[in-house]
Every structure is written in structure tokens, then in C-alpha cells.
Scaffold this motif. Structure first.
Motif, PDB file in Angstrom:
ATOM      1  N   LYS A 118       0.809  -1.213   0.000  1.00  0.00           N
ATOM      2  CA  LYS A 118       0.000   0.000   0.000  1.00  0.00           C
ATOM      3  C   LYS A 118       0.845   1.266   0.000  1.00  0.00           C
ATOM      4  N   THR A 119       1.834   1.286   0.890  1.00  0.00           N
ATOM      5  CA  THR A 119       2.642   2.483   1.079  1.00  0.00           C
ATOM      6  C   THR A 119       3.853   2.093   1.921  1.00  0.00           C
ATOM      7  N   ASP A 120       4.589   3.075   2.441  1.00  0.00           N
ATOM      8  CA  ASP A 120       5.728   2.739   3.286  1.00  0.00           C
ATOM      9  C   ASP A 120       5.237   2.424   4.703  1.00  0.00           C
ATOM     10  N   ILE A 121       6.156   1.975   5.546  1.00  0.00           N
ATOM     11  CA  ILE A 121       5.784   1.540   6.891  1.00  0.00           C
ATOM     12  C   ILE A 121       5.154   2.679   7.686  1.00  0.00           C
ATOM     13  N   ALA A 122       5.718   3.873   7.590  1.00  0.00           N
ATOM     14  CA  ALA A 122       5.242   4.981   8.410  1.00  0.00           C
ATOM     15  C   ALA A 122       3.798   5.354   8.101  1.00  0.00           C
ATOM     16  N   GLY A 123       3.383   5.220   6.855  1.00  0.00           N
ATOM     17  CA  GLY A 123       2.045   5.657   6.470  1.00  0.00           C
ATOM     18  C   GLY A 123       1.016   4.549   6.403  1.00  0.00           C
ATOM     19  N   HIS A 124       1.410   3.325   6.768  1.00  0.00           N
ATOM     20  CA  HIS A 124       0.555   2.171   6.507  1.00  0.00           C
ATOM     21  C   HIS A 124      -0.730   2.185   7.340  1.00  0.00           C
ATOM     22  N   ASP A 125      -0.621   2.451   8.628  1.00  0.00           N
ATOM     23  CA  ASP A 125      -1.792   2.386   9.498  1.00  0.00           C
ATOM     24  C   ASP A 125      -2.840   3.427   9.110  1.00  0.00           C
ATOM     25  N   ALA A 126      -2.384   4.619   8.737  1.00  0.00           N
ATOM     26  CA  ALA A 126      -3.321   5.669   8.348  1.00  0.00           C
ATOM     27  C   ALA A 126      -4.067   5.292   7.086  1.00  0.00           C
ATOM     28  N   LEU A 127      -3.416   4.588   6.181  1.00  0.00           N
ATOM     29  CA  LEU A 127      -4.058   4.221   4.916  1.00  0.00           C
ATOM     30  C   LEU A 127      -5.023   3.060   5.094  1.00  0.00           C
ATOM     31  N   THR A 128      -4.649   2.068   5.901  1.00  0.00           N
ATOM     32  CA  THR A 128      -5.497   0.875   6.056  1.00  0.00           C
ATOM     33  C   THR A 128      -6.567   1.050   7.128  1.00  0.00           C
TER      34      THR A 128
END
Length: 229
Positions: free
Chosen positions: A126-136
Motif C-alpha cells: 500500500k505504502t511505506d511503513i510509516a504511512g501504513h496504518d493511516a491508509l489501512t
């Protein structure tokens, strides 16, 4: 002995030329996904309440299409969520079909167990590790994906890594981090997929466009083979 649990089918496409590169395939959409990605193009598949055809009906169609299709792709939703997936894969393979899988890597141990029965995997990054939780929309969602990526690469199963791209979701720097992650992991192919709007989904202030040619050239230096879709 209890009868095997049936796969919960959310939809069925008897012919696709796009869900498995260079293959003619039927696509079984498995119901259910624990993530709530803000750009999800199949939100109706998030619940486990299936509204598609029964698995027996899907099997009847697949049986009639033997010799006309190269394979069957199990998609979703998140197909590895369904405990009946291994039996469904085995049944489809017994009909003579090659087997593909679309997965977000949410359940890496289930994916690893299934890999010997698969011919191809499309894994979402989906994205990099830092932004993953916000996206999912789910905490701790990045670690399982990277575990799944490592298992997939180690298995030797043919694969591509797929990322739905929008400049509001992934900056150039984020794409660079993703490219480096995939290169280190040994991934073979990376595909940026165009974001498509859907009714009811939030729109972005930033208009959609592909990364600039110089950025794409930079990503190709940093990461694995890259294509746009």
C-alpha cells in the motif's frame, strides 16, 4: 465427519484478461477483509456477509470452462481470511486450472502455507511503513505485509507487487522508500496501478497524475522492474 466449510463468495467473473498478467482466468472474489483502506474499490466485500453465487455454482461454471481458461484467481476482499480457501484452491487445481491469488498479505502464515499450491501471486504494497496504518485504518498493519513479502520471495512463486498510486497517498519520497524495500526483499516486479474514483469514496484535493518521468526513472534505479497499469 462434518462437511468441509464452503468458501464465502462475494462475486464471480467467469473471464478476465487483466487479473493475471498474460493469462485468461476466472476470478473468484472472496468475501471479507479486516482493513478499511480509504480508496478501496471493493467496499462491498469488506463484510463477511456474502451476496455472491454459492461455491457450488462457481465450481459448476469452472467445470464447464475447462480447456477454455488458463487459471483461476482468488481475489477479494482478502481471500486468505477465509478458512475454506485451501480446500477451494485444491478443488480448482484438481479441475486442471493453474491458481493465482490476490492478497494484501494480511495473514502471512496462511499465505505461506498456501504458497506451494499457487502458481502466481499479486501482493499489494500500500505504502511505506510509516504511512501504513493511516491508509489501512488498522494499527500494526505494516508488519504482516512485510512478513508476507519475505515469504513470497523466498518461495520462488511467480509474483508481482502492486501499489495503487495517487499523489495524495504516496509522495515521491514514499515511493522511493517502497522501491528500496522491494529491492532489499528481492521482489521481481513492481506495478503502480492507477487510482480510480468510485461513488461515495472521498476525493482528494490533489488531482491524479502519474509520477514525473524523472521520478519514475529514479524509482527504476532504486527498485525492481517497474511498470504502470
Amino acid at each position: 465427519m462434518a462437511a468441509p466449510e464452503a468458501l464465502v463468495v462475494g462475486g464471480f467473473q467467469p473471464l478476465s484478461t487483466t487479473d493475471w498478467p498474460d493469462r485468461l482466468a476466472a476470478v473468484v472474489f472472496v468475501q471479507g477483509c479486516p482493513w478499511r483502506c480509504r480508496y478501496c474499490h471493493n467496499p462491498a466485500l469488506q463484510s463477511r456477509e456474502g451476496s455472491g453465487p454459492g461455491w457450488d455454482e462457481v465450481l459448476a461454471t469452472l467445470t464447464r470452462r475447462r480447456g477454455l481458461l488458463d487459471g483461476v484467481v482468488f481475489s477479494g476482499g482478502e481471500p486468505t481470511l477465509d478458512p475454506a480457501l485451501p480446500d477451494a484452491v485444491a478443488t480448482a487445481r484438481s479441475l486442471g486450472f493453474a491458481i493465482g491469488l490476490h492478497t494484501a498479505g494480511i495473514y502471512p502464515k496462511k499465505l505461506q502455507a498456501l504458497l506451494p499450491a499457487l502458481d502466481w501471486v499479486g501482493l499489494d504494497l500500500k505504502t511505506d511503513i510509516a504511512g501504513h496504518d493511516a491508509l489501512t485504518g488498522r494499527p500494526g498493519s505494516a508488519a504482516p505485509v512485510h512478513e508476507a513479502l519475505a515469504a513470497l520471495v523466498a518461495s520462488g512463486v511467480d509474483h508481482e507487487i502492486r501499489s495503487t498510486y495517487h499523489p495524495a497517498l504516496q509522495s515521491d519520497e514514499t515511493l522511493a522508500k517502497m522501491a528500496q524495500t522491494l529491492k532489499r526483499a528481492g521482489a521481481r516486479r513492481w506495478v503502480l496501478q492507477q487510482w480510480h474514483p468510485r461513488a461515495g469514496a472521498p476525493l482528494f484535493d490533489t488531482p491524479w497524475h502519474w509520477p514525473e518521468p524523472a521520478v519514475l526513472a529514479w524509482l527504476r534505479e532504486l527498485g525492481p522492474e517497474l511498470s504502470l497499469r
